[in-house]
Design an enzyme around this catalytic site. Sequence first.
Site, PDB file in Angstrom:
ATOM      1  N   TYR A   1      -0.101  -1.687  11.354  1.00 28.82           N
ATOM      2  CA  TYR A   1      -0.397  -1.910   9.933  1.00 28.82           C
ATOM      3  C   TYR A   1       0.717  -1.341   9.062  1.00 28.82           C
ATOM      4  CZ  TYR A   1      -2.461  -1.359   5.326  1.00 28.82           C
ATOM      5  OH  TYR A   1      -2.684  -1.400   3.984  1.00 28.82           O
TER       6      TYR A   1
ATOM      7  N   SER B   1       0.869  -1.176   0.000  1.00 30.99           N
ATOM      8  CA  SER B   1       0.000   0.000   0.000  1.00 30.99           C
ATOM      9  C   SER B   1       0.903   1.222   0.000  1.00 30.99           C
ATOM     10  CB  SER B   1      -0.912   0.023   1.232  1.00 30.99           C
ATOM     11  OG  SER B   1      -0.323   0.724   2.302  1.00 30.99           O
TER      12      SER B   1
END
Length: 291
Positions: A148, A135
């Site tokens: 994360y 990401s």
Amino acid sequence: MTNTTPVALITGASSGMGAAATREFLKAGYTVYAGARRVDKMAPLADLGAHLISLDVTDPASNQRAVDQILAEVGRIDVLLNNAGYGSFGALEDVSPEEAKRQFDVNVFGAMNLTQLVIPTMRAQHTGRIINNSSTGGQLYSPLGGWYYASKHALEALSDSLRLELKPFGIDVIIVEPGGTDTNWQQITNEHLLASTPQDSPYRAMAEQVTQTTINGLSTAEDLGRLMLKAATSRHPKIRYQAKFIDKVMVVAARKLSYRTLDWIVGASQRLLTKAPRHTDSTMTATSRQN
């Protein structure tokens, strides 16, 4: 019998980007093995021609069975798309060690274990592509997303090292960096965030603000599915792919700007998204909306 049809193994294929990528690879003529824990949710993909595999990437035995099955049935693996992953959000003070470990087990160790298992086959073929779905958060950060973001930073660092290790054997390692995505990922992330943030936590108000945030102009699962296919089929693939112009801008900013300037941008983005007064604590940026 020698199989010449390219073969792709796609993890996390039961929904979102994984399901979209499966559809795109099938349309492009690949033999696709779609893996997920919930095989029943992949029934529509089977109707399109995908081979379904019960796959829990955190279980090395499950990974081994998947690779063994593919090699027994078709004898080759040309693309591994490590798409399985989830976002565990919450303040570092609130997230349990068990949940932090699970975030890394799914997003990092599971992907790397499966990668280790396919490398010998790709090396023998002297061709192959390993595509790791990271990401833009793999190069960014924000409050409430520490574990994360740490998992995605780790995945990208491992991918960069692996790319150099495997280049002599004709194997490409490619990173896809989704930004904001219009999938069920955010709903699941919000559920994790609220579950990991007690009612009496000093971060509860921040967490509730984040779960009420909406962003327009997000990439669709189909956008990312096509981008993953492009990474698999381009003659000279890029090292990293982003879907939207804003995603490219954020990645460049992360590499070029000073940390204090980037801190300011993160805070400004959070205030804009949550419509919070300037004196309040900042919350997550748009970069939290990734897989």
